[in-house]
Structures are given as structure tokens and as C-alpha cells.
Design an enzyme around this catalytic site. Structure first.
Site, mmCIF file in Angstrom:
data_model
loop_
_atom_site.group_PDB
_atom_site.id
_atom_site.type_symbol
_atom_site.label_atom_id
_atom_site.label_comp_id
_atom_site.label_asym_id
_atom_site.label_seq_id
_atom_site.Cartn_x
_atom_site.Cartn_y
_atom_site.Cartn_z
ATOM 1 N N GLU A 135 41.786 33.817 47.113
ATOM 2 C CA GLU A 135 40.445 34.396 47.168
ATOM 3 C C GLU A 135 39.474 33.469 47.889
ATOM 4 O OE1 GLU A 135 39.205 35.527 43.255
ATOM 5 O OE2 GLU A 135 40.696 37.130 43.080
ATOM 6 N N HIS A 186 35.928 43.011 43.344
ATOM 7 C CA HIS A 186 36.383 43.040 41.954
ATOM 8 C C HIS A 186 36.190 44.409 41.296
ATOM 9 C CE1 HIS A 186 36.432 38.693 42.524
ATOM 10 N NE2 HIS A 186 37.142 38.608 41.431
#
Length: 278
Positions: free
Chosen positions: A128, A161
Site C-alpha cells: 500500500e 478502503h
């Protein structure tokens, strides 16, 4: 690409199932391998000059590596002084015993074999931060400047997310209202955290700091502030929370001073000399 790669596999298994975790490892590692090529193609097509070596631009370099690994992590641990103090107070065996146990080779071996731990502490922070910070910020800085990039890049990180909503709705874990409230809270939290790691990446020019901070925050989770109000050691823990935030704000810029890290390669992408790194 990053989020979409998680859903190329067929099946209805939950995200914590070993097969799902292994498949998603493959997906995000493939995306991470392709992302530098996207950055390289973009810098060449935009004719951004001067341009540092690709790996240095992505924050992978030796100059200033040790302070880049230690100082941002220390800064983040200072911010979490309250939760760390609470853990120490609530430890039944004592803080030093817990630290020794955590550093034990058997303990590490057990953790590494746990796919969920390996995902949360290694793969997720590494991939990420690599994709959303190391590969995204060099493309934003020439267009927006470093300060704006700090606040723009976490928008993509926060929105990424939202895909957790799909699984929560699919498995009916909570009501729609609860899922949306949770998603909104997670967006705010990940946005703030993403801005923080973007700040670290631009200030230090290194990827290692954001990765270690991400891993540490995943381990700690969101501070259980509500439980502090009813804790037997409430005055001590509340003081440590306040002291941690105060010291964090005082040390934020000194601990990320470029004097520790050398030239920050991402800043060399600025198209105009009037812009300066954050």
C-alpha cells in the site's frame, strides 16, 4: 488497479480465509511490480526534467536509510504514547517480559506463519505504501506541488478502503447503516494516516519510514480512548495521551528535517523553482 486486483479471483470466501489471503497476496504483488513502470512511462511522456533514478524517486535508496527507518517510527510511537502506556499498565507479566517475549525467535516464527498477521504487518504496509505513496506522489508533485500532494494522495488511499463494504454487505455482518458509519470512520482515519505518511515520504524521500509506521499502526489499531475514561489509572493514561500528542507536534518537523536524509528525490520533479518541499 490495486483494489480491482483483489476481486479478479472467483469465489465467495471471506477476506480472512487463507485461500483469499494467498490470492490477494499474488494480486497486490503483481500490481506493485507494474506500478513503477507506470511512473517511469509517465515521467518520460511528460518529459519531467531533471529526473532522478527511478528507484531513488520511489524512495528506495541507501542515503539516510537508518534515520529514515528510525526517526519516523519513533515519532509515531511518541504519538501512541497513551496507548503504549495503557498496554504497559495493563500487562500482567510486566512490560519488559512482554517485550522480551515479542522479540523471541519462536514468537516471530509463529507470527510469520500466521497469514493474517503477515498480511496486516508486512504485505499490506509494504504494497500500500509503495503504490499509494512511492508511486503516486511522484506523479502528483509536478502537477500540484508537494503540499497539495500530501492532502490529495490520501483521498485515493481512503477511497480504496471502501471496498470492505462489499464483503460486509455480502456476508451480512452488520446493518447497512452500521456498515456505512464504519466505512465513513475508516475513510477519515485512513485519510489522516495517508496524509501523515505522505508527509513523511516527501520530507524524507524514503519509503521505509511510511512502511514501518503503517505496520506499527496496524499492530496498535485505533486507540481505545473510550476505555481510558473508566480506567483505574485514568489520570496517568490521560496525561500520557496528552503528552504524546504534544511531543509529536513539537518533534514533527525536526524529526523529518531533510538534514537527516539528504536530498529528497521527489522534490527534484518540481517544474517551477518557486515551489519548495513541505
Amino acid at each position: 488497479m490495486y483494489v480491482g486486483s483483489l476481486y479478479v479471483w472467483r469465489g465467495n470466501l471471506p477476506r480472512d480465509h487463507p485461500n483469499t489471503i494467498k490470492r490477494r497476496f499474488t494480486s497486490v504483488l503483481c500490481v506493485s511490480a507494474v506500478s513503477p513502470l507506470v511512473v517511469l512511462t509517465w515521467t518520460k511522456s511528460m518529459k519531467v526534467r531533471p529526473s532522478p533514478p527511478l528507484w531513488a524517486l520511489l524512495g528506495i535508496r541507501l542515503e539516510g536509510f537508518v534515520p529514515a527507518a528510525l526517526l519516523p517510527l519513533t515519532l509515531t510511537m511518541i504519538l501512541f504514547l497513551g496507548p503504549l502506556t495503557q498496554l504497559a499498565v495493563e500487562s500482567t507479566r510486566g512490560l519488559f517480559h512482554d517485550v522480551r517475549a515479542g522479540l523471541n525467535s519462536r514468537s516471530w516464527s509463529k507470527c510469520v506463519k500466521d497469514l493474517r498477521w503477515f498480511r496486516n504487518q508486512v504485505v499490506a504496509p509494504l504494497t500500500e505504501e509503495f503504490v499509494f505513496r512511492a508511486c503516486m506522489i511522484p506523479m502528483l508533485v509536478p502537477c500540484t506541488g508537494p503540499t497539495a500532494a500530501i492532502f490529495i494522495s490520501p483521498l485515493f488511499f481512503g477511497v480504496a478502503h471502501f471496498h470492505h463494504i462489499i464483503e460486509q454487505l455480502h456476508f451480512g455482518q452488520d446493518s447497512v447503516f452500521e456498515i456505512l458509519i464504519c466505512a465513513a470512520f475508516q475513510f477519515v482515519y485512513t485519510y489522516i494516516f495517508g496524509a501523515y505518511t505522505a508527509f513523511i515520504f516527501i520530507r524524507t524521500g524514503h519509503l521505509v519510514g511510511p512502511v514501518l509506521c503503517h505496520s506499527f499502526c496496524n499492530q496498535m489499531g485505533f486507540p481505545a480512548i473510550g476505555s481510558v475514561l473508566h480506567h483505574p489509572q485514568r489520570p496517568l493514561i490521560l496525561l500520557s495521551y496528552q503528552l504524546g500528542v504534544l511531543l509529536f507536534l513539537i518533534l514533527l518537523f525536526p524529526f523529518t528535517d531533510s538534514a537527516f536524509y539528504g536530498m529528497t528525490p521527489v522534490c527534484s520533479l518540481l517544474l517551477t523553482p518557486r515551489s519548495a518541499c513541505a
